[in-house]
Scaffold this active site. Structure first.
Site, short mmCIF file in Angstrom:
data_model
loop_
_atom_site.label_atom_id
_atom_site.label_comp_id
_atom_site.label_asym_id
_atom_site.label_seq_id
_atom_site.Cartn_x
_atom_site.Cartn_y
_atom_site.Cartn_z
CE LYS A 114 -4.18 -1.87 0.57
NZ LYS A 114 -5.56 -1.72 0.58
CE LYS A 196 -5.80 -7.58 -1.92
NZ LYS A 196 -6.80 -7.52 -0.94
CE LYS A 199 -13.64 -3.75 -0.30
NZ LYS A 199 -12.66 -3.26 0.67
P1 ATP Z 1 -8.73 -2.59 -0.72
O1 ATP Z 1 -8.68 -2.66 -2.19
O2 ATP Z 1 -9.33 -1.33 -0.19
O3 ATP Z 1 -7.42 -2.91 -0.06
P2 ATP Z 1 -9.79 -5.23 -0.60
O4 ATP Z 1 -10.58 -5.47 -1.84
O5 ATP Z 1 -8.45 -5.84 -0.51
O6 ATP Z 1 -9.73 -3.70 -0.27
P3 ATP Z 1 -10.68 -5.67 2.14
O7 ATP Z 1 -11.86 -4.90 2.65
O8 ATP Z 1 -9.35 -5.22 2.59
O9 ATP Z 1 -10.72 -5.75 0.55
O10 ATP Z 1 -10.87 -7.21 2.47
C1 ATP Z 1 -12.06 -7.83 2.82
C2 ATP Z 1 -11.90 -9.33 2.80
O11 ATP Z 1 -11.81 -9.82 1.46
C3 ATP Z 1 -10.65 -9.85 3.51
O12 ATP Z 1 -10.99 -11.02 4.22
C4 ATP Z 1 -9.70 -10.18 2.39
O13 ATP Z 1 -8.80 -11.21 2.72
C5 ATP Z 1 -10.66 -10.64 1.31
N1 ATP Z 1 -10.12 -10.41 -0.04
C6 ATP Z 1 -9.81 -9.21 -0.57
N2 ATP Z 1 -9.36 -9.34 -1.83
C7 ATP Z 1 -9.40 -10.68 -2.11
C8 ATP Z 1 -9.06 -11.45 -3.26
N3 ATP Z 1 -8.62 -10.88 -4.36
N4 ATP Z 1 -9.23 -12.79 -3.21
C9 ATP Z 1 -9.71 -13.38 -2.09
N5 ATP Z 1 -10.04 -12.70 -0.97
C10 ATP Z 1 -9.89 -11.37 -0.96
#
Ligand code: ATP
Ligand code: LTN
Length: 330
Positions: A114, A196, A199
């Site tokens: 990040k 990965k 969002k």
């Molecule tokens: P950001 O983009 O703001 O970092 P994010 O999409 O990574 O957000 P989070 O809110 O940080 O999402 O994560 C919510 C949940 O979703 C966590 O349990 C995380 O491990 C899971 N998660 C996020 N991205 C993935 C992915 N690409 N595949 C599987 N699990 C995911």
């Protein structure tokens, strides 16, 4: 009657939920809600580590609560609440930050990733983010934390902090276990299968949102990066794009990777992508219908938020009081 074990988990209102969030975490939240005593939070304090417009954040956190319910979380069975409505989270975070080492935080890969992405805003909250997450979990005497693969390191840190604290003060915190799915734990970006699906990615073609209309979903899958071999085979190293699409297809249909290879033997990427897109559209259809209904009843959501905060606050307050007594603040 034996007490049910406790689950805690959360997601940040940094955008709309992606297919990665759903397959990596949310689906397990829904699956575990009958067997466990579950507390699910919209972790809005965590989302302050990126810049938000106040009115957007206000809207996104309510929308995220609606997405939780639309995905199948029953508000009668689970405690659903906003992290910022229970002040114990911020209070315990400060205390635990005095029991966490700089060296431990410096090793967190999410911080490094990040920080590299937002070089103009490497704030202290981004660095101490995992301590707030530990506070979230430990306040509820949590047994199990259903998350995607990327959160494993943070979970280990939470366990280390809990054990360190317990080592000094006796049994204050339950030491939590991670719960990570076998398939779908790490869904990759459709445009860059080496990173990965996230969002907050600026390229909307890299992710599928749970609320994307069917045509958008089909289009994003058609544009997904693959390779030039034109063979549907699971090989993460040499064929990361195709392997990611296979994991998605496997997660939503329940078919094994071998069954998928057989199903598409002799077929091209066009047919395969269409099949993946259609399977995802069907999975998301009921969620989208439910979401649209919920967003018409904002009063209901507000009311739920209030009740959730009261219920969560009661549990969190007990742990926080115990911590205060143990360390000499009460
Ligand atoms: P950001 O983009 O703001 O970092 P994010 O999409 O990574 O957000 P989070 O809110 O940080 O999402 O994560 C919510 C949940 O979703 C966590 O349990 C995380 O491990 C899971 N998660 C996020 N991205 C993935 C992915 N690409 N595949 C599987 N699990 C995911
Ligand atoms: N850091 C998590 C979100 C999160 C969380 C939690 C997950 C905050 N607090 C407590 C599980 C339990 C993430 O996915 N980025």
């Amino acid at each position: 009657m034996t007490q049910k074990k406790r689950i805690f988990s959360g997601m940040q209102p940094t955008g709309f939920l992606t297919l990665g969030n759903y397959l990596g975490a949310m689906r397990n939240w829904v699956a575990l809600q009958d067997e466990y005593d579950c507390v699910y939070s919209v972790v809005d304090l965590h989302s302050l580590t990126v810049r938000n417009e106040a009115k957007d954040l206000r809207q996104r956190r309510l929308s995220l609560l609606a997405q939780y319910i639309a995905c199948g979380l029953d508000p009668e069975k689970n405690i659903l609440f906003m992290q910022s409505h229970v002040s114990a989270h911020a209070e315990l975070c400060w205390i635990l930050s005095c029991y966490t080492y700089m060296g431990e935080l410096s090793r967190m890969t999410q911080f490094k990733e990040k920080a590299a992405k937002q070089q103009d805003n490497i704030n202290a909250g981004l660095f101490t983010y995992p301590i707030l997450m530990a506070a979230d979990i430990l306040l509820y005497q949590t047994d199990l934390v259903p998350v995607g693969e990327d959160q494993k390191q943070h979970l280990e840190l939470s366990r280390d902090i809990a054990e360190r604290f317990n080592g000094i003060y006796g049994n204050v915190f339950k030491v939590p276990e991670p719960y990570i799915p076998k398939v779908g734990a790490r869904i990759m970006s459709l445009q860059d299968p080496g990173s990965k699906m996230s969002k907050s990615d600026e390229n909307a073609n890299s992710y599928i949102l749970l609320l994307d209309p069917p045509e958008t979903i089909m289009r994003k899958f058609k544009r997904a990066v693959t390779d030039s071999e034109a063979v549907i085979r699971y090989d993460v190293k040499n064929k990361p794009g195709v392997s990611n699409l296979m994991s998605i297809y496997s997660s939503v249909t329940g078919k094994t990777l071998e069954q998928i290879e057989n199903e598409f033997e002799g077929k091209g990427y066009g047919d395969f992508k269409t099949a993946v897109g259609e399977a995802v559209v069907e999975t998301l259809r009921p969620i989208q219908e439910e979401y649209n209904k919920l967003m018409e009843s904002k009063d209901y959501l507000q009311d739920l938020m209030k009740k959730g905060a009261e219920a969560a606050g009661r549990i969190a307050g007990k742990t926080l009081s115990k911590v205060y007594r143990k360390i000499g603040l009460a």
